[in-house]
Every structure is written in structure tokens, then in C-alpha cells.
Design a protein around this motif. Structure first.
Motif, short mmCIF file in Angstrom:
data_model
loop_
_atom_site.label_atom_id
_atom_site.label_comp_id
_atom_site.label_asym_id
_atom_site.label_seq_id
_atom_site.Cartn_x
_atom_site.Cartn_y
_atom_site.Cartn_z
N THR A 7 5.60 8.88 1.65
CA THR A 7 4.58 8.66 2.67
C THR A 7 5.08 7.76 3.79
O THR A 7 4.54 7.77 4.89
N PRO B 39 -5.90 8.81 4.32
CA PRO B 39 -6.56 7.48 4.29
C PRO B 39 -5.57 6.33 4.36
O PRO B 39 -5.88 5.26 4.91
N LEU B 40 -4.37 6.54 3.83
CA LEU B 40 -3.37 5.47 3.82
C LEU B 40 -2.96 5.09 5.23
O LEU B 40 -2.97 3.90 5.60
N ALA C 289 1.63 4.11 -2.95
CA ALA C 289 1.33 5.51 -2.64
C ALA C 289 2.54 6.42 -2.79
O ALA C 289 2.39 7.64 -2.86
N LEU D 112 0.83 -1.20 0.00
CA LEU D 112 0.00 0.00 0.00
C LEU D 112 0.87 1.25 0.00
O LEU D 112 0.62 2.20 -0.76
N TYR D 113 1.89 1.27 0.84
CA TYR D 113 2.78 2.42 0.88
C TYR D 113 3.67 2.49 -0.35
O TYR D 113 4.03 3.59 -0.81
N SER E 222 -1.77 16.11 6.82
CA SER E 222 -2.18 15.91 5.43
C SER E 222 -3.36 16.80 5.06
O SER E 222 -3.36 17.45 4.00
N PRO F 257 1.23 14.68 0.64
CA PRO F 257 0.13 14.18 -0.20
C PRO F 257 -1.13 13.92 0.62
O PRO F 257 -1.06 13.39 1.74
N LEU F 258 -2.27 14.30 0.07
CA LEU F 258 -3.54 14.08 0.75
C LEU F 258 -3.82 12.60 0.97
O LEU F 258 -4.48 12.23 1.94
N ARG F 259 -3.29 11.76 0.09
CA ARG F 259 -3.52 10.32 0.22
C ARG F 259 -2.90 9.74 1.49
O ARG F 259 -3.21 8.61 1.88
N LEU F 260 -2.02 10.52 2.15
CA LEU F 260 -1.42 10.04 3.39
C LEU F 260 -2.48 9.80 4.46
O LEU F 260 -2.36 8.86 5.24
#
Length: 439
Positions: A80, A104-105, A76, A72-73, A132, A99-102
Motif C-alpha cells: 500500500t 480508507p488508509l 496495512a 498505519l501503512y 481501490s 487492496p480495498l483497505r487502501l
């Protein structure tokens, strides 16, 4: 006062008023978003923890969970992977952003870690989600670099304050953790506004926090008839603070060594969490229970060692703090997510429990002092942790909170769980000389 004008200036006060109004306006949407996301995270964390406790066999899938987190990381982006240190780096030296994805990740990865028995915390997740979301709001707010840094600090404060229900501590933590030995006062009130509003938002959603209490009677050091008892207790508190600092240093160094050695010896990065999961499974067989897996805050079974049980006599085994230290260092050092702070609370509280029994001190007081002192030492934030003691346990033992946290801070040396924390003033440095030498 030398260097400060004594004359009141209306334009300056007007600018300050606008500064506070502006940052309140900026903090409101950030705090609502962070507080709501933290509320969802805490609710989800309770659900996956209860699911694991009902199904102990889930531990067998921890290695597979580690591989899933790794990929997953990997998908991404490698940046992250830095977690909290990424946010600290962006504040020190702004680059490509967070990154905004951090958000939910790290939320998903933390839930996976806890579902399958990894020994991790929750503050890292909350702080990273806050940072984030703060960076995502910086662009539409059209903030310059300095204001962006302040907003990132507000995001950190909001996440920390909401996840623990300690808004003042959240604000102080954000401005104290950047530099060892220095506090960034300019962001103090914006961080407090964000932290307080995020905590209110989290509570609005009906998400509560485990409460702790110190019932032992406070001893006043300045009353002559208390001098002997208070003096003896003071010595015990200082010893606890010193032990907490030393154990914290061991934890930080062990976590770093686990990460370094595992990456050096294991040829494929995705094999590292597999090895970590297998080691955790093997270690759990030695004490013969699963007390040191997961968050460790509370358990319906009174025989299980938790942070809550550590506040009672017999609530911890002699080596409970050692086991939790090992489990957490391996979990975090070998690729699982969540954070270190709540496990540090566990280590500190159980260490305090054991030392209280050995030294004949109040168990609940020593557990509470170990709780905050271990955190103070590991993050180099003694002031924030002293205030955390007041927010969690009340103010009756304030002086002992300060003594334990300050002592632990010094005895941890120049170590810490955040590698991107910069050294402002050495712990044994000479402040005035450093200031005079600066150009």
C-alpha cells in the motif's frame, strides 16, 4: 485511409454500441462510489485545514503524525506504500490486486498530514481511492484481465475528475499517464463516462471547487496588427514553459533524493517521518509564516501566499515557488501522504506570477499557464493539462495553454513524479522509425 476499411459494417457498429452501453453500466456504480467518497474527502480536507489554520500550534505534532502514518501503512501491508504507482503497476502487469483497505488508509493518512501541516496535495488520495474501489468491483463484475485494466483506469479517471471538477481532464489523464509518449485510446470513452459521472456525484453532495479566472484579454496571433504584441507574449510563454519543465524536473529529482538519502542515513524507518516533521517545523521558521504548509489553495487572509493569490499582482514572493518545492519534496519524500499535484499547481502559479512581473506579462495569464504547465511536466501529460486549462480558465487562451504545456513537457526531460510510468516513445525519438522497426 491505408490500413482501415472504408466500408461501413453493421455488426462492427453493433459491437461498438454494446461496448459503450456495457461500460456505461459498469461505470455508474463505480462513479457513484468514487464521487461520493471524494466529496467526503474534500469536505473533510476543508475541515482539517480550517482547524489547522485556527490552531497553528498543531504543527508541533507533525513528527508524531508521521510516525502514526508509518505504522498505519506498516499494519496495512507494504504494498500500500506505493500509492499511485501501485495502481499503475497493476495496470501494466496485473498481480495480486489493489487492496480495498487502501481507500480508507490513504484518506485517513492524507487528513492526518494536512491537519498537522504537511505540504501535500489531494490528487493522489482521490486516484488511489478510485483505483481501490475499481479493483474491488472487478471481481463481482467477473471481468477478465483486459476489462479489469480498463476499470482501474476508470477508477483513476473518476477520482481525478471529481477531486478537481475537471471530468474531461480526468479521462485524458488516466489514458495518457500510463506511457510517456502514448495514449491508450481504447479506454478513452469509458474513462470519460466514469469521470463525468463521478464529478456530477461529487457536486450532487454540495461539494464545490475553488474557481480561478484569467481576466486578461486574449490576443489573436493571426491578426497582423497584433503580431508584435502577440509575438512578444509568445516568447514569454515559451520561456515560462521551459522554466516550468526545468523546475518540475528539479522537484521530481529532489523528492527522489530526499527519499533515498533519508532511508540511507536513518537506521529505523519509523524515524524518517519524525525527521521529516522536524525539518518542516524548522523550515517554517525561516520565512516566518506558515504559507507553505498544507494545501495552499485559498486563505481568508489576503496576505497569505496561495494558489488563488498568485493570480493577482503582488500575490507571491520572489521565492514562494522555491519554498513550496522544498516543503513538498520533504513532506512526500519522508513518508507523508496526499499527492504532489496541488503543490505543483502552487509552485507553477507562483513561478508564473514572479516571471510575469519580471517580463512585464499579464500576471493572471502567466499564473494560470504556470499552474497547468508544471503539472504537465511532472506527469508527462501535456494533452490532459491543456484541456485542464480550458476546463478551469475557459478557452480564450487555448493556444497559449498548449504552448506552455507542450514546452514544459519537453523541458522536463524523462523525469516525472510517477516511477511506474513507462516510456512508450522517447520525447526526442523518431516515431515512424520506431513503428517500422517493430515486428
Amino acid at each position: 485511409m491505408k490500413g482501415l476499411e472504408q466500408k461501413w459494417k453493421a455488426p462492427e457498429q453493433a459491437r461498438i454500441s454494446w461496448f459503450l452501453i456495457r461500460w456505461t453500466i459498469l461505470a455508474i456504480p463505480l462513479a457513484i462510489l468514487v464521487g461520493s467518497l471524494v466529496a467526503f474527502f474534500l469536505w473533510s480536507l476543508d475541515e482539517v485545514t480550517n482547524l489547522r489554520l485556527r490552531n497553528p500550534w498543531l504543527l508541533a505534532f507533525l513528527p508524531a503524525a508521521g510516525v502514526l502514518i508509518y505504522f498505519l501503512y506498516d499494519l496495512a501491508g507494504k504494498r500500500t506504500e506505493k500509492g499511485n504507482n501501485l495502481i499503475l503497476d497493476e495496470i501494466h502487469e496485473p498481480s495480486t490486486g489493489i487492496p480495498l483497505r487502501l481507500a480508507p488508509l490513504v484518506l485517513i493518512a492524507t487528513l492526518i498530514t494536512h491537519l498537522f501541516g504537511g505540504s501535500a496535495g489531494r490528487e493522489g488520495t482521490a486516484v488511489q481511492m478510485g483505483g481501490s474501489l475499481a479493483d474491488a468491483l472487478a471481481k463481482p463484475f467477473r471481468l477478465d484481465q483486459e476489462d479489469r485494466k480498463t476499470l482501474l483506469l476508470c477508477g483513476m479517471a473518476a477520482g481525478f475528475g471529481a477531486v478537481f471538477g475537471t471530468p474531461v481532464t480526468g479521462a485524458l489523464f488516466a489514458v495518457e499517464v500510463l506511457f510517456l509518449g502514448q495514449i491508450l485510446h481504447t479506454a478513452l470513452l469509458p474513462c470519460l463516462i466514469a469521470s463525468l459521472l463521478a464529478d456530477i456525484t461529487c457536486q450532487f453532495w454540495g461539494v464545490g471547487h475553488v474557481s480561478y479566472s484569467i481576466l486578461s484579454e486574449a490576443i489573436t496571433l493571426t491578426v497582423p496588427e497584433n503580431w508584435w504584441n502577440s509575438g512578444m507574449l509568445l516568447v514569454k510563454v515559451i520561456l515560462l514553459g521551459a522554466c516550468a519543465g526545468l523546475v518540475s524536473a528539479c522537484f521530481s529529482m529532489l523528492t527522489n533524493q530526499v527519499k533515498y538519502i533519508s532511508n540511507m542515513l536513518i537506521p529505523r524507518p519509523w524515524l524518517v517521518p519524525i525527521a521529516g516533521g522536524l525539518i518542516i517545523i524548522g523550515l517554517s521558521m525561516i520565512p516566518g509564516n506558515q504559507d507553505y504548509l498544507g494545501l495552499g489553495v485559498w486563505n481568508a487572509d489576503p496576505s497569505v501566499v496561495t494558489i488563488s493569490s498568485a493570480f493577482s499582482t503582488g500575490g507571491a514572493e520572489t521565492f514562494s515557488w522555491v519554498w513550496k518545492l522544498l516543503f513538498t519534496a520533504i513532506t512526500i519524500g519522508m513518508g507523508f501522504k496526499g499527492g504532489e499535484v496541488t503543490p505543483l499547481f502552487f509552485i507553477g502559479a507562483t513561478l508564473g506570477n514572479v516571471l510575469a512581473v519580471w517580463m512585464g506579462a499579464p500576471v493572471d495569464l502567466m499564473a494560470g499557464l504556470g499552474f497547468i504547465a508544471m503539472f504537465a511536466a511532472a506527469t508527462n501529460t501535456p494533452i490532459a493539462c491543456t484541456i485542464m486549462g480550458i476546463e478551469l480558465f475557459g478557452g480564450e487562451h487555448f493556444l497559449f495553454f498548449a504552448i506552455a504545456c507542450f514546452t514544459a513537457y519537453y523541458f522536463s526531460g524523462h523525469t516525472g513524479i510517477y516511477s511506474s510510468q513507462r516510456s512508450g516513445i522517447p520525447k526526442t525519438g523518431r516515431l515512424l522509425k520506431k513503428i517500422e522497426d517493430e515486428p
